[in-house]
Design an enzyme around this catalytic site. Structure first.
Site, PDB file in Angstrom:
ATOM      1  N   HIS A   1      -3.376  -5.619   2.514  1.00 39.77           N
ATOM      2  CA  HIS A   1      -3.313  -6.256   3.523  1.00 39.77           C
ATOM      3  C   HIS A   1      -4.454  -7.171   4.694  1.00 39.77           C
ATOM      4  O   HIS A   1      -4.774  -7.706   3.244  1.00 39.77           O
ATOM      5  CB  HIS A   1      -4.340  -5.099   4.599  1.00 39.77           C
ATOM      6  CG  HIS A   1      -3.333  -3.133   4.375  1.00 39.77           C
ATOM      7  ND1 HIS A   1      -2.093  -3.227   5.155  1.00 39.77           N
ATOM      8  CD2 HIS A   1      -4.142  -2.827   3.195  1.00 39.77           C
ATOM      9  CE1 HIS A   1      -2.049  -2.014   3.892  1.00 39.77           C
ATOM     10  NE2 HIS A   1      -3.130  -1.209   3.572  1.00 39.77           N
TER      11      HIS A   1
ATOM     12  N   CYS B   1       0.950  -1.078   0.243  1.00 42.24           N
ATOM     13  CA  CYS B   1       0.031   0.012   0.099  1.00 42.24           C
ATOM     14  C   CYS B   1       0.753   1.282   0.101  1.00 42.24           C
ATOM     15  O   CYS B   1       1.662   1.373  -1.392  1.00 42.24           O
ATOM     16  CB  CYS B   1      -1.237   0.474   1.481  1.00 42.24           C
ATOM     17  SG  CYS B   1      -2.345   1.583   0.982  1.00 42.24           S
TER      18      CYS B   1
HETATM   19  N1  GLN Z   1      -1.263   7.361   1.276  1.00 48.08           N
HETATM   20  C1  GLN Z   1      -1.762   5.819   0.514  1.00 48.08           C
HETATM   21  C2  GLN Z   1      -3.478   5.822  -0.064  1.00 48.08           C
HETATM   22  O1  GLN Z   1      -4.206   6.213   0.526  1.00 48.08           O
HETATM   23  C3  GLN Z   1      -1.929   5.257   1.255  1.00 48.08           C
HETATM   24  C4  GLN Z   1      -2.501   4.579   2.172  1.00 48.08           C
HETATM   25  C5  GLN Z   1      -2.827   3.231   3.175  1.00 48.08           C
HETATM   26  O2  GLN Z   1      -1.543   2.802   2.868  1.00 48.08           O
HETATM   27  N2  GLN Z   1      -3.297   2.750   3.345  1.00 48.08           N
HETATM   28  O3  GLN Z   1      -3.202   5.444  -1.304  1.00 48.08           O
END
Ligand code: GLN
Length: 240
Positions: free
Chosen positions: A192, A94
């Site tokens: 995740h 992510c």
């Molecule tokens: N900031 C990033 C997004 O929203 C990653 C979010 C996250 O890692 N949960 O795209």
């Protein structure tokens, strides 16, 4: 690798949303079941430097501000980049995916250079992608991937990266049904779960790259129960 497999948990104080830290527990346990010792090196944002001698590097997810802070730490001390340059496996999830890419744009419109380990650019979309994902993994032997996504960014891959998988349910990188990115032994995903708990075949592939040899299969009851649960999840998300 005389002292066992050295796993670097990179900046869990910045990049560690949705239990991504659990990936390290999965790797340790899978090595332990095979009688292979391991040592986890936790690199915090306050650490002096990022070691380059580890055998596998893990970066979890993080929100925009944390991601930008992680970029500052990692570009100051390029141990991860040097290890990746030698073919050491890296898993980025992510926000970690976005940091490993060439460039990412945060929700406020600011453009940031990434580490450039995968040919990927991320830009924010109008809506967050939230929910369960299934994707057919393009790495041989891994099969169907499942996980949970929650991100605003959408990621475009350049010719230097291939997707980790093809989305059969959920959003993944965005239009085009690609999920994640792979360049050499750098593997990125939006999943995740923790992703390696839900996808043990992916955990073993990373471990095989880290160890440099095939690993024996695991026949622990916990492993078999987890695989049954994942098969049920895949069937529930992809009704025929
Ligand atoms: N900031 C990033 C997004 O929203 C990653 C979010 C996250 O890692 N949960 O795209």
């Amino acid at each position: 690798m005389s002292g066992g497999v050295r796993i670097a948990l990179v900046l869990p104080d910045l990049l560690g949303t949705y239990g991504d830290r659990g990936n390290v527990l999965v790797l340790e346990r899978r090595l332990h079941w095979r009688g292979i010792p391991s040592e986890t090196v936790t690199v915090l944002s306050s650490s002096e430097s990022v070691p380059e001698s580890c055998d596998l590097y893990l970066l979890g997810g993080g929100e925009d501000v944390a991601q930008t802070a992680a970029m500052r730490v990692l570009s100051r001390s390029p141990g991860l980049q040097r290890a990746a340059g030698r073919g050491v496996p890296v898993l980025g999830i992510c926000g970690g995916l976005q940091v490993l890419g060439a460039e990412f744009v945060t929700g406020d419109g600011a453009r940031h250079a990434g580490l450039g380990l995968v040919d990927a650019v991320t830009e924010p979309a109008a809506d967050r992608a939230i929910g369960e994902v299934t994707a057919e993994c393009l790495l041989a032997g891994v099969g169907m991937l499942t996980g949970f996504e929650n991100h605003l960014g959408r990621t475009r891959l350049g010719p230097g990266a291939m997707p980790l998988g093809r989305v059969t349910r959920g959003i993944g990188n965005g239009p085009g049904r690609a999920e994640g990115a792979v360049h050499g032994h750098v593997v990125c995903t939006y999943l995740h779960g923790p992703v390696l708990a839900r996808n043990p075949a992916l955990a073993d592939l990373l471990l095989e790259w880290a160890v440099g040899a095939p690993l024996q299969p695991i026949a622990e009851p916990a492993e078999l129960a987890a695989l049954r649960m994942e098969r049920t999840r895949v069937r529930a998300r992809n009704p025929k």
